[in-house]
Motif scaffolding. Sequence first.
Motif, mmCIF file in Angstrom:
data_model
loop_
_atom_site.group_PDB
_atom_site.id
_atom_site.type_symbol
_atom_site.label_atom_id
_atom_site.label_comp_id
_atom_site.label_asym_id
_atom_site.label_seq_id
_atom_site.Cartn_x
_atom_site.Cartn_y
_atom_site.Cartn_z
ATOM 1 N N ASP A 254 0.858 -1.245 -0.014
ATOM 2 C CA ASP A 254 -0.019 -0.191 -0.008
ATOM 3 C C ASP A 254 0.827 1.316 -0.083
ATOM 4 O OD1 ASP A 254 -2.662 1.526 0.602
ATOM 5 O OD2 ASP A 254 -1.415 2.227 2.091
ATOM 6 N N ASN A 255 1.863 1.101 0.662
ATOM 7 C CA ASN A 255 2.765 2.376 0.810
ATOM 8 C C ASN A 255 3.445 2.519 -0.671
ATOM 9 O OD1 ASN A 255 4.576 4.300 2.472
ATOM 10 N ND2 ASN A 255 6.099 2.992 1.621
ATOM 11 N N TRP A 256 3.899 1.610 -1.081
ATOM 12 C CA TRP A 256 4.583 1.448 -2.694
ATOM 13 C C TRP A 256 3.468 2.236 -3.479
ATOM 14 C CZ3 TRP A 256 2.235 -0.787 -6.562
ATOM 15 C CH2 TRP A 256 2.952 -0.662 -7.777
ATOM 16 N N ALA A 257 2.320 1.673 -3.334
ATOM 17 C CA ALA A 257 1.471 2.328 -4.209
ATOM 18 C C ALA A 257 0.837 3.788 -4.020
ATOM 19 C CB ALA A 257 -0.117 1.393 -4.261
ATOM 20 N N PRO A 262 4.521 5.385 -10.056
ATOM 21 C CA PRO A 262 4.356 6.264 -11.056
ATOM 22 C C PRO A 262 2.777 6.536 -11.141
ATOM 23 C CG PRO A 262 5.876 4.924 -12.019
ATOM 24 C CD PRO A 262 5.514 4.014 -10.802
ATOM 25 N N ASN A 263 2.082 5.398 -10.957
ATOM 26 C CA ASN A 263 0.586 5.582 -10.943
ATOM 27 C C ASN A 263 0.065 5.497 -9.421
ATOM 28 O OD1 ASN A 263 -2.165 5.734 -11.366
ATOM 29 N ND2 ASN A 263 -2.422 3.644 -12.107
ATOM 30 N N PRO A 264 -0.263 6.842 -8.987
ATOM 31 C CA PRO A 264 -0.743 6.803 -7.444
ATOM 32 C C PRO A 264 -2.044 6.373 -7.353
ATOM 33 C CG PRO A 264 -0.875 9.101 -8.649
ATOM 34 C CD PRO A 264 -0.107 8.145 -9.570
ATOM 35 N N ASN A 265 -2.787 6.137 -8.464
ATOM 36 C CA ASN A 265 -4.056 5.308 -8.415
ATOM 37 C C ASN A 265 -4.063 4.073 -8.575
ATOM 38 O OD1 ASN A 265 -5.365 7.710 -8.011
ATOM 39 N ND2 ASN A 265 -5.165 8.292 -10.074
ATOM 40 N N VAL A 266 -2.708 3.385 -8.723
ATOM 41 C CA VAL A 266 -2.565 1.669 -8.902
ATOM 42 C C VAL A 266 -3.564 1.089 -7.974
ATOM 43 C CG1 VAL A 266 -0.547 1.703 -7.729
ATOM 44 C CG2 VAL A 266 -0.855 -0.108 -9.479
ATOM 45 N N SER A 301 -6.560 2.195 1.255
ATOM 46 C CA SER A 301 -7.067 2.851 0.116
ATOM 47 C C SER A 301 -6.660 2.222 -1.369
ATOM 48 C CB SER A 301 -7.151 4.183 -0.071
ATOM 49 O OG SER A 301 -5.898 4.555 -0.138
ATOM 50 N N SER A 302 -5.574 1.529 -1.355
ATOM 51 C CA SER A 302 -5.052 1.103 -2.826
ATOM 52 C C SER A 302 -5.810 -0.242 -2.983
ATOM 53 C CB SER A 302 -3.572 0.772 -2.602
ATOM 54 O OG SER A 302 -3.414 -0.038 -1.647
#
Length: 478
Positions: A254-257, A262-266, A301-302
């Motif tokens: 989740d922290n990576w996401a 590069p896509n914060p909505n992944v 949230s991811s």
Amino acid sequence: MISSVLPIASALLIFGASEALAFTNSATDNLAVYWGQNSYGATHSSDTANWQQNLSYYCQDDTIDAIPMAFLDVFFGTGGEPSLDLANICNVNDDAVFPGTQLPDCSFLASDIETCQSKGKIVTMSLGGATGSNTFSNDSQASAFAQTIWDLLLGGSSSTRPFGSAVLDGIDLDIEGGSTSYYTTFVSTLRSLMNSGSKTYYITGAPQCPFPDAYLGSIINAEGFDAIYVQFYNNYCGLQNYDDSNDWNFGTWDNWAKNTSPNPNVKVYIGAPASSTAAGSGYVDVATLGSIAQATKANYSSFGGIMLWDASQAYANGRFDEGIKSYLTGGTAAPTSTVSSTSTTTTAPTSTTPTSTSTTPTSATSTTTASTGSCGSVAAWVANVAYTSGDQVLYDGDLWTANQWNYAETPGESGAWDDDGPCASVAAKAGSVKAAAYSMLTTTAFSRTKSTPEPMKVVVPVVQTNVPAKHSRFFKFD
């Protein structure tokens, strides 16, 4: 590659159908289920009634949202063209191939793909898999391969489209071997082509849960992916250790996401086995997985949903997919029945036809006489044999004992083996020595196009361990 124009009417029909009931990547209750490798058939060779069915069979209700087809496992094969293997549905042995290539003509699946898309599902192609060890030698080759994938599977045009007029919805990367150099160029080039297309396309990946993933880690850090199907099984960080905060690491993903991708909505999916026979470890019942999914959805949230390996296992396991979808959408329904793990009797195949893919062994108990030293009935280590904890092998003059399940883990280079010392000075363990043997599962099945039974090679799974090297969760037909 000879090009031809995709019929405009067909293209419009496909685009309209796939957008009719739009898949929503931003949702938190999506269910992605792999299809193509007949995982259930690999572990239940005699139960042919529950073997993998044609693709549209799994699109008759609203349960599944995304279907990655597995696998396009050869990038540069005969004639410089890729190849794919969909087990008992379409493969190079049972189906015609395009002239001068080993790319099977699976165009009969076009209607299945379009049927699934018309019901609001996305159908993608997974690249790599258990035997895929595909590398690029430079940026130009990686970029050219992106164009090939675009032309053969997505919005481009070619006379060698394996699924005919069907236009897939994207690609999935399941890279499990070889160098990953220049993969960022491949993804970047493919994304540019997708952005110029007439519909929405998706790029997903299937890393292992240990962070960062040994193969996909650098790629997903450099290029924007739409979703990540993290394999939370066959590893210490699997679902079996959900209650251990030292092992369960969805929070890391989740922290990576949120901070690295590069896509914060992944979206990050929890990848899970659909049955106890679908993986070596990590299987939990539908109620447990459902509870984990609901808790993860509430806290991260991811979270995008659940990924299952695979469709054949889920259906045979009392519609495991249907049960988990209920939890994802707020319910608590469990499947009506479950299929327990069963053993499979193996026999040597009557013949073996070499292919571009490797085979995956099964573990068994046997004794093999060693030719040297005082290690008695201990066999030499073999790279393509699966070993379990307690197995002993000879390697480089020493006796080694496995301390965990492993496959292709070289003694001395992997923590999966304990060195018991030089064979000449160490006696084998007392009693029956458990060595690992391997054999090809062989069964008789009806070909899709033939009226008489014919032998089909079935190979059991390669299982991942908690070491950096990664092997497949997947089952393979050759």
